[in-house]
Design an enzyme around this catalytic site. Structure first.
Site, short mmCIF file in Angstrom:
data_model
loop_
_atom_site.label_atom_id
_atom_site.label_comp_id
_atom_site.label_asym_id
_atom_site.label_seq_id
_atom_site.Cartn_x
_atom_site.Cartn_y
_atom_site.Cartn_z
N SER A 131 0.91 -1.20 0.15
CA SER A 131 0.13 0.05 -0.10
C SER A 131 0.88 1.16 0.10
O SER A 131 2.06 1.20 0.36
CB SER A 131 -0.76 -0.02 1.32
OG SER A 131 -1.50 1.10 1.53
N TYR A 144 -2.32 0.52 10.61
CA TYR A 144 -2.02 -0.10 9.40
C TYR A 144 -0.90 -0.06 8.45
O TYR A 144 -0.31 -0.98 8.15
CB TYR A 144 -3.43 0.55 8.56
CG TYR A 144 -3.30 0.13 6.86
CD1 TYR A 144 -3.92 -1.20 6.71
CD2 TYR A 144 -2.83 0.74 5.88
CE1 TYR A 144 -4.14 -1.52 5.37
CE2 TYR A 144 -2.97 0.57 4.62
CZ TYR A 144 -3.60 -0.92 4.40
OH TYR A 144 -3.71 -1.10 2.92
N1 LIG Z 1 -8.36 -0.65 -1.50
C1 LIG Z 1 -7.40 0.07 -1.43
O1 LIG Z 1 -7.67 1.35 -1.44
C2 LIG Z 1 -6.29 -0.54 -1.26
C3 LIG Z 1 -4.80 0.42 -1.34
C4 LIG Z 1 -3.72 0.02 -1.13
C5 LIG Z 1 -3.43 -1.27 -0.83
N2 LIG Z 1 -4.43 -2.22 -0.54
C6 LIG Z 1 -4.22 -3.49 -0.18
O2 LIG Z 1 -4.81 -4.33 -1.28
C7 LIG Z 1 -5.09 -5.59 -0.55
C8 LIG Z 1 -6.45 -5.76 -0.99
O3 LIG Z 1 -7.35 -4.99 -0.50
P1 LIG Z 1 -8.85 -4.74 -1.08
O4 LIG Z 1 -8.97 -3.61 -1.19
O5 LIG Z 1 -9.18 -5.74 -2.26
O6 LIG Z 1 -9.65 -5.32 0.28
P2 LIG Z 1 -11.24 -6.05 0.40
O7 LIG Z 1 -11.94 -5.88 -0.76
O8 LIG Z 1 -11.45 -5.79 1.78
O9 LIG Z 1 -10.84 -7.68 0.24
C9 LIG Z 1 -9.67 -8.15 1.44
C10 LIG Z 1 -9.85 -9.52 1.21
O10 LIG Z 1 -8.85 -10.08 2.33
C11 LIG Z 1 -9.38 -11.21 2.82
N3 LIG Z 1 -8.96 -11.37 4.23
C12 LIG Z 1 -9.12 -10.45 5.26
N4 LIG Z 1 -8.97 -11.11 6.47
C13 LIG Z 1 -8.40 -12.34 6.32
C14 LIG Z 1 -8.10 -13.48 7.13
N5 LIG Z 1 -7.99 -13.10 8.30
N6 LIG Z 1 -7.87 -14.41 6.46
C15 LIG Z 1 -7.64 -14.84 4.94
N7 LIG Z 1 -8.22 -13.58 4.22
C16 LIG Z 1 -8.54 -12.54 4.90
C17 LIG Z 1 -10.75 -11.14 2.60
O11 LIG Z 1 -11.50 -12.18 2.98
P3 LIG Z 1 -12.93 -12.51 3.47
O12 LIG Z 1 -13.89 -12.36 2.28
O13 LIG Z 1 -12.93 -13.60 4.21
O14 LIG Z 1 -13.34 -11.14 4.38
C18 LIG Z 1 -10.95 -10.46 1.26
O15 LIG Z 1 -10.95 -11.34 0.47
C19 LIG Z 1 -4.88 -5.32 0.97
O16 LIG Z 1 -3.70 -6.25 1.23
C20 LIG Z 1 -4.85 -4.11 1.10
O17 LIG Z 1 -4.28 -3.71 2.33
C21 LIG Z 1 -5.74 -1.65 -0.80
#
Ligand SMILES: NC(=O)c1ccc[n+]([C@@H]2O[C@H](COP(=O)([O-])OP(=O)(O)OC[C@H]3O[C@@H](n4cnc5c(N)ncnc54)[C@H](OP(=O)(O)O)[C@@H]3O)[C@@H](O)[C@H]2O)c1
Length: 229
Positions: A131, A144
């Site tokens: 991130s 975070y």
């Molecule tokens: N969205 C942004 O703006 C952004 C920006 C920079 C970086 N990121 C990073 O990108 C990555 C993906 O983010 P996203 O935005 O796609 O998030 P998201 O839509 O909230 O999806 C998160 C995923 O992580 C899984 N997860 C959470 N806790 C878990 C656990 N304890 N064990 C196994 N799986 C787990 C969730 O599974 P469940 O379905 O079981 O909940 C879900 O599939 C993350 O690492 C985040 O930090 C996101």
């Protein structure tokens, strides 16, 4: 056809990536935190296999995998799963620190450790979705960002340690991306959420694929992706 193990395939960036990998015929292994979610993933991605393991409980991953079939060769391990909780250090509980550090850093480290023999067998590639908060910190983003700084360190150490085994390591640093996580961030910031302002999860998936698909003579060690205009 590559064998790819993806975390976080149930939502957001991970779902966009899994869809692209499935479309091109790669063999998918998807990590889900429980059996119910694993069944949903198998229904969503025909032919995909699942592993059940909760990243929030890294100490149990080894035991959990001991009771399941795990891939013997992994061409790509792509860590996408993550959680976020905003708040000032003054008000952040130990449980909140622990959950983010476990899911975002210790869990991926342990999953990588457990998959290293399979990765080495394939001279595979490990991708960490980090991130912008893994590069700089703003107020209220301390816990975070700490977890993302930690996973950056894990990736950088692993890259050097595995140089002679042929295992490649890439960190992708996305900016704000239009996913359920970003919707939650907006709620916590008290801001209106307009997904069109942010990166589409498919574009982050395209970035990850670009790193994975590079010929072996080169490796992208780090990639920063920002919202375009
Ligand atoms: N969205 C942004 O703006 C952004 C920006 C920079 C970086 N990121 C990073 O990108 C990555 C993906 O983010 P996203 O935005 O796609 O998030 P998201 O839509 O909230 O999806 C998160 C995923 O992580 C899984 N997860 C959470 N806790 C878990 C656990 N304890 N064990 C196994 N799986 C787990 C969730 O599974 P469940 O379905 O079981 O909940 C879900 O599939 C993350 O690492 C985040 O930090 C996101």
């Amino acid at each position: 056809m590559a064998t790819c193990l993806v975390t976080g395939a149930g939502s957001g960036i991970g779902a966009a990536l899994a869809a692209r990998l499935a479309e091109r015929g790669d063999e998918l292994w998807l990590l889900a935190r429980d059996a119910g979610r694993a069944a949903q993933l198998r229904e969503r991605y025909a032919g995909a296999r699942t592993l059940v393991g909760d990243l929030a409980d890294p100490g149990r991953l080894s035991w959990a995998f001991g009771h399941q079939t795990v891939p013997s060769r992994v061409d790509a391990l792509i860590h996408v799963a993550g959680v976020v909780e905003l708040g000032p250090v003054a008000e952040t509980s130990v449980a909140t620190w622990q959950q983010q550090l476990d899911v975002n850093a210790v869990g991926p480290a342990e999953l990588t450790r457990l998959m290293l023999p399979a990765l080495r067998a394939a001279r595979g590639h490990v991708v960490f979705v980090n991130s912008g908060a893994g590069l700089r910190v703003s107020p209220e983003w301390g816990s975070y960002a700490a977890s993302k700084f930690a996973v950056r360190a894990i990736a950088d150490a692993l890259r050097e340690e595995e140089r002679d085994t042929g295992v490649r390591v890439t960190t992708v640093y996305p900016g704000r991306t239009a996913t359920p996580m970003q919707e939650k961030v907006h709620r916590q910031e008290g801001a209106d959420y307009d997904p069109t302002r942010w990166i589409a999860p498919e574009s982050v998936a395209t970035t990850i694929l670009a790193a994975l698909d590079l010929p072996r003579d080169a490796v992208v060690s780090e990639l920063t992706v920002r919202p375009g205009s």
